[in-house]
Design a protein around this motif. Sequence first.
Motif, PDB file in Angstrom:
ATOM      1  N   CYS A  22       0.825  -1.215   0.000  1.00 28.83           N
ATOM      2  CA  CYS A  22       0.000   0.000   0.000  1.00 28.83           C
ATOM      3  C   CYS A  22       0.856   1.261   0.000  1.00 28.83           C
ATOM      4  O   CYS A  22       0.431   2.300   0.524  1.00 28.83           O
ATOM      5  N   SER A  23       2.035   1.157  -0.544  1.00 25.63           N
ATOM      6  CA  SER A  23       2.925   2.313  -0.608  1.00 25.63           C
ATOM      7  C   SER A  23       3.775   2.194  -1.867  1.00 25.63           C
ATOM      8  O   SER A  23       4.382   1.145  -2.119  1.00 25.63           O
ATOM      9  N   ALA A  24       3.828   3.260  -2.632  1.00 28.81           N
ATOM     10  CA  ALA A  24       4.626   3.239  -3.862  1.00 28.81           C
ATOM     11  C   ALA A  24       6.105   3.061  -3.548  1.00 28.81           C
ATOM     12  O   ALA A  24       6.811   2.304  -4.240  1.00 28.81           O
ATOM     13  N   TRP A  25       6.585   3.729  -2.516  1.00 30.77           N
ATOM     14  CA  TRP A  25       8.003   3.637  -2.171  1.00 30.77           C
ATOM     15  C   TRP A  25       8.364   2.248  -1.674  1.00 30.77           C
ATOM     16  O   TRP A  25       9.369   1.670  -2.091  1.00 30.77           O
ATOM     17  N   ALA A  26       7.541   1.722  -0.787  1.00 32.08           N
ATOM     18  CA  ALA A  26       7.809   0.378  -0.267  1.00 32.08           C
ATOM     19  C   ALA A  26       7.696  -0.666  -1.374  1.00 32.08           C
ATOM     20  O   ALA A  26       8.464  -1.637  -1.412  1.00 32.08           O
ATOM     21  N   ALA A  27       6.759  -0.455  -2.294  1.00 32.90           N
ATOM     22  CA  ALA A  27       6.597  -1.390  -3.411  1.00 32.90           C
ATOM     23  C   ALA A  27       7.823  -1.376  -4.313  1.00 32.90           C
ATOM     24  O   ALA A  27       8.309  -2.431  -4.731  1.00 32.90           O
ATOM     25  N   ASP A  28       8.327  -0.195  -4.603  1.00 35.20           N
ATOM     26  CA  ASP A  28       9.536  -0.113  -5.440  1.00 35.20           C
ATOM     27  C   ASP A  28      10.715  -0.786  -4.752  1.00 35.20           C
ATOM     28  O   ASP A  28      11.500  -1.478  -5.405  1.00 35.20           O
ATOM     29  N   ASP A  29      10.832  -0.607  -3.452  1.00 40.91           N
ATOM     30  CA  ASP A  29      11.906  -1.275  -2.707  1.00 40.91           C
ATOM     31  C   ASP A  29      11.745  -2.793  -2.758  1.00 40.91           C
ATOM     32  O   ASP A  29      12.725  -3.517  -2.938  1.00 40.91           O
ATOM     33  N   LEU A  30      10.508  -3.249  -2.615  1.00 42.48           N
ATOM     34  CA  LEU A  30      10.260  -4.690  -2.645  1.00 42.48           C
ATOM     35  C   LEU A  30      10.575  -5.275  -4.024  1.00 42.48           C
ATOM     36  O   LEU A  30      11.189  -6.343  -4.136  1.00 42.48           O
ATOM     37  N   VAL A  31      10.179  -4.571  -5.071  1.00 38.05           N
ATOM     38  CA  VAL A  31      10.488  -5.040  -6.429  1.00 38.05           C
ATOM     39  C   VAL A  31      12.001  -5.050  -6.649  1.00 38.05           C
ATOM     40  O   VAL A  31      12.556  -6.006  -7.199  1.00 38.05           O
ATOM     41  N   GLN A  32      12.660  -4.008  -6.199  1.00 38.80           N
ATOM     42  CA  GLN A  32      14.112  -3.940  -6.366  1.00 38.80           C
ATOM     43  C   GLN A  32      14.801  -5.083  -5.606  1.00 38.80           C
ATOM     44  O   GLN A  32      15.700  -5.726  -6.138  1.00 38.80           O
TER      45      GLN A  32
END
Length: 176
Positions: A22-32
């Motif tokens: 539910c967070s764009a920043w956390a999602a990008d970190d998770l994908v990375q």
Amino acid sequence: MDAAQLKEQIPALRRYARALTCSAWAADDLVQDTLERACTKWTLWTAGSNLRAWLFTIMHNIYVSDVRRIIRHQAATDPEGLEGEASGLTAPASHADSRMDLQRCLLQLPEDQRTVLLLVALEDMSYAEVAKITGSPLGTVMSRLFRARTRLQNLMDGAPASSKNGADVVPLQRVR
């Protein structure tokens, strides 16, 4: 593993990570983190097998580890459990923005049910793929999906967030 095959999976990974965190920043970190681990462990992937399922398994395991780390940290820093009490409080229902209601209700689902629901509904994965990613038997995936749909419907209809209909929180498990 071909770089083009890996790039094709990034939008789906982002979408699922965004729904989980539910967070764009956390999602990008998770994908990375997922792509980094996939690149360092690429020898573990069997050519010809399902790359998508392998990547989602990696993401699932990273997410589960992060959630467990956060829970341990909260338990260590909040021994009275006051933060847990606060998370049980719900905001009054607003009919003006049903999208926010859906997101709020999704967050109230137990983690195992939310994971299955998101993989099936959002990523259009088969039950067998979800079972492989989550490391759960096929019947468990089906029952979790049923409970998630039922509970989500009840939450959207305004039912309290308490545990009902066997929807107790089941701890997540890592998949090997």
